[in-house]
Write a protein that holds these residues in place. Structure first.
Motif, mmCIF file in Angstrom:
data_model
loop_
_atom_site.group_PDB
_atom_site.id
_atom_site.type_symbol
_atom_site.label_atom_id
_atom_site.label_comp_id
_atom_site.label_asym_id
_atom_site.label_seq_id
_atom_site.Cartn_x
_atom_site.Cartn_y
_atom_site.Cartn_z
ATOM 1 N N PHE A 132 0.473 -1.578 0.177
ATOM 2 C CA PHE A 132 -0.046 0.192 -0.432
ATOM 3 C C PHE A 132 1.231 1.146 0.102
ATOM 4 C CE2 PHE A 132 -2.491 -3.786 1.868
ATOM 5 C CZ PHE A 132 -3.495 -3.603 0.949
ATOM 6 N N ASN B 36 -9.042 -0.449 8.124
ATOM 7 C CA ASN B 36 -9.544 -0.058 6.623
ATOM 8 C C ASN B 36 -10.752 -0.011 5.870
ATOM 9 O OD1 ASN B 36 -6.824 2.152 6.111
ATOM 10 N ND2 ASN B 36 -5.829 -0.222 6.193
ATOM 11 N N ARG C 79 -13.665 -2.139 6.410
ATOM 12 C CA ARG C 79 -15.414 -1.451 7.441
ATOM 13 C C ARG C 79 -15.001 -0.228 7.271
ATOM 14 N NH1 ARG C 79 -13.749 -4.584 12.230
ATOM 15 N NH2 ARG C 79 -11.690 -4.529 11.986
ATOM 16 N N LEU D 87 -13.041 -9.673 -2.121
ATOM 17 C CA LEU D 87 -11.746 -9.976 -1.761
ATOM 18 C C LEU D 87 -10.870 -10.129 -3.255
ATOM 19 C CD1 LEU D 87 -9.460 -9.589 0.098
ATOM 20 C CD2 LEU D 87 -9.721 -12.713 0.482
ATOM 21 N N MET E 74 -11.122 -6.508 -5.262
ATOM 22 C CA MET E 74 -10.449 -5.443 -4.513
ATOM 23 C C MET E 74 -8.939 -6.107 -4.754
ATOM 24 S SD MET E 74 -12.035 -3.315 -3.135
ATOM 25 C CE MET E 74 -10.325 -2.575 -3.080
HETATM 26 N N1 ATP Z 1 -3.919 -8.683 -1.463
HETATM 27 C C1 ATP Z 1 -4.949 -7.430 -1.307
HETATM 28 N N2 ATP Z 1 -4.181 -6.746 -2.001
HETATM 29 C C2 ATP Z 1 -5.325 -5.225 -2.091
HETATM 30 N N3 ATP Z 1 -6.059 -5.212 -1.155
HETATM 31 C C3 ATP Z 1 -6.228 -6.335 -0.142
HETATM 32 C C4 ATP Z 1 -5.933 -7.413 -0.333
HETATM 33 N N4 ATP Z 1 -6.319 -8.208 0.267
HETATM 34 C C5 ATP Z 1 -7.332 -7.478 1.336
HETATM 35 N N5 ATP Z 1 -7.364 -6.503 0.592
HETATM 36 C C6 ATP Z 1 -8.063 -5.434 1.119
HETATM 37 O O1 ATP Z 1 -7.895 -4.965 2.187
HETATM 38 C C7 ATP Z 1 -8.960 -5.063 3.379
HETATM 39 C C8 ATP Z 1 -9.017 -5.013 3.947
HETATM 40 O O2 ATP Z 1 -8.176 -4.396 5.275
HETATM 41 P P1 ATP Z 1 -7.440 -4.108 7.141
HETATM 42 O O3 ATP Z 1 -7.462 -5.374 7.172
HETATM 43 O O4 ATP Z 1 -7.182 -3.044 7.624
HETATM 44 O O5 ATP Z 1 -9.704 -3.223 6.995
HETATM 45 P P2 ATP Z 1 -10.024 -4.232 7.434
HETATM 46 O O6 ATP Z 1 -11.991 -3.248 8.145
HETATM 47 O O7 ATP Z 1 -10.011 -4.279 9.240
HETATM 48 O O8 ATP Z 1 -10.410 -5.935 7.397
HETATM 49 P P3 ATP Z 1 -12.152 -6.253 6.026
HETATM 50 O O9 ATP Z 1 -12.036 -5.067 5.431
HETATM 51 O O10 ATP Z 1 -11.908 -7.579 5.918
HETATM 52 O O11 ATP Z 1 -13.372 -5.811 7.592
HETATM 53 C C9 ATP Z 1 -10.011 -5.615 2.662
HETATM 54 O O12 ATP Z 1 -11.180 -5.001 2.715
HETATM 55 C C10 ATP Z 1 -9.911 -5.705 1.000
HETATM 56 O O13 ATP Z 1 -10.416 -4.582 0.386
#
Ligand code: ATP
Length: 192
Positions: free
Chosen positions: A87, A137, A139, A167, A170
């Motif tokens: 990122f 991020n 959420r 996923l 993404m």
């Molecule tokens: N390999 C990847 N490349 C790009 N983006 C990704 C990858 N794996 C996951 N993501 C993105 O990252 C987000 C998760 O980021 P983070 O763990 O900071 O957020 P969270 O709110 O804790 O998790 P979630 O979105 O699973 O509820 C996922 O929602 C998805 O959009």
């Protein structure tokens, strides 16, 4: 300042949670509960989106995670990776974020659901590449873009997303928005 993998991040969260929880499983449960309670209160208008600025985005993260993380609302100071995705570099976070939020606020009206899906996919992917917070991020971005879409007359039913397809889209969105655009097209509609 190193890049972290998930284990390193989990250990950081154990050392930096407001409830002084020291088991990963328990922290996961407490975080989910704390987040859910705030997300439910937000739906009852406890948090109002009167604007869609960067400040509001940070306030949203603070609102959602204030009960569990001392860094709620603050940008990260470590490099973040998920899978093969690296990122935004920490030193570019502020400039990337201010350009992106300027674009989001200067966005012209959308003339069709196709156009809405295109632009929502674009902003979703860009916010994801920014990944400004250490945790939460996904959420925060979903709730923020849901409210942004509503302000433009569009309901985004993100709770109906199929997690695997989402996923995959993404991960693809790092290089190609096609799958994410399709995901949006399937989950948005005009309000009323
Ligand atoms: N390999 C990847 N490349 C790009 N983006 C990704 C990858 N794996 C996951 N993501 C993105 O990252 C987000 C998760 O980021 P983070 O763990 O900071 O957020 P969270 O709110 O804790 O998790 P979630 O979105 O699973 O509820 C996922 O929602 C998805 O959009």
């Amino acid at each position: 300042m190193g890049k972290y993998n998930d284990k390193e991040n989990d250990d950081y969260l154990i050392k930096h949670n407001l409830l002084e929880i020291n088991s990963h499983k328990e922290l996961e449960r407490a975080e989910a509960l704390a987040f859910t309670l705030r997300a439910m209160a937000l739906e009852q208008n406890d948090f109002i989106f009167e604007s869609f600025t960067l400040k509001k985005f940070q306030e949203l993260h603070h609102y959602l995670f204030q009960d569990i993380y001392p860094f709620a609302g603050d940008f990260r100071d470590v490099q973040l990776m998920k899978g093969a995705t690296r990122f935004c570099q920490v030193r570019f976070l502020n400039s990337y974020a201010s350009n992106l939020f300027m674009e989001l606020n200067e966005e012209p009206l959308w003339n069709s659901l196709n156009e809405a899906a295109d632009r929502l996919a674009y902003f979703k992917a860009e916010l994801n590449m920014l990944h400004p917070f250490r945790e939460g991020n996904g959420r925060t971005i979903r709730i923020f873009l849901h409210a942004y879409a509503i302000s433009r007359g569009i309901e985004w039913s993100y709770e109906t997303l199929e997690s695997e397809k989402y996923l995959h889209a993404m991960i693809q969105s790092v290089t190609d928005l096609k799958s994410l655009r399709e995901v949006f097209l399937e989950t948005i509609q005009y309000i009323g």
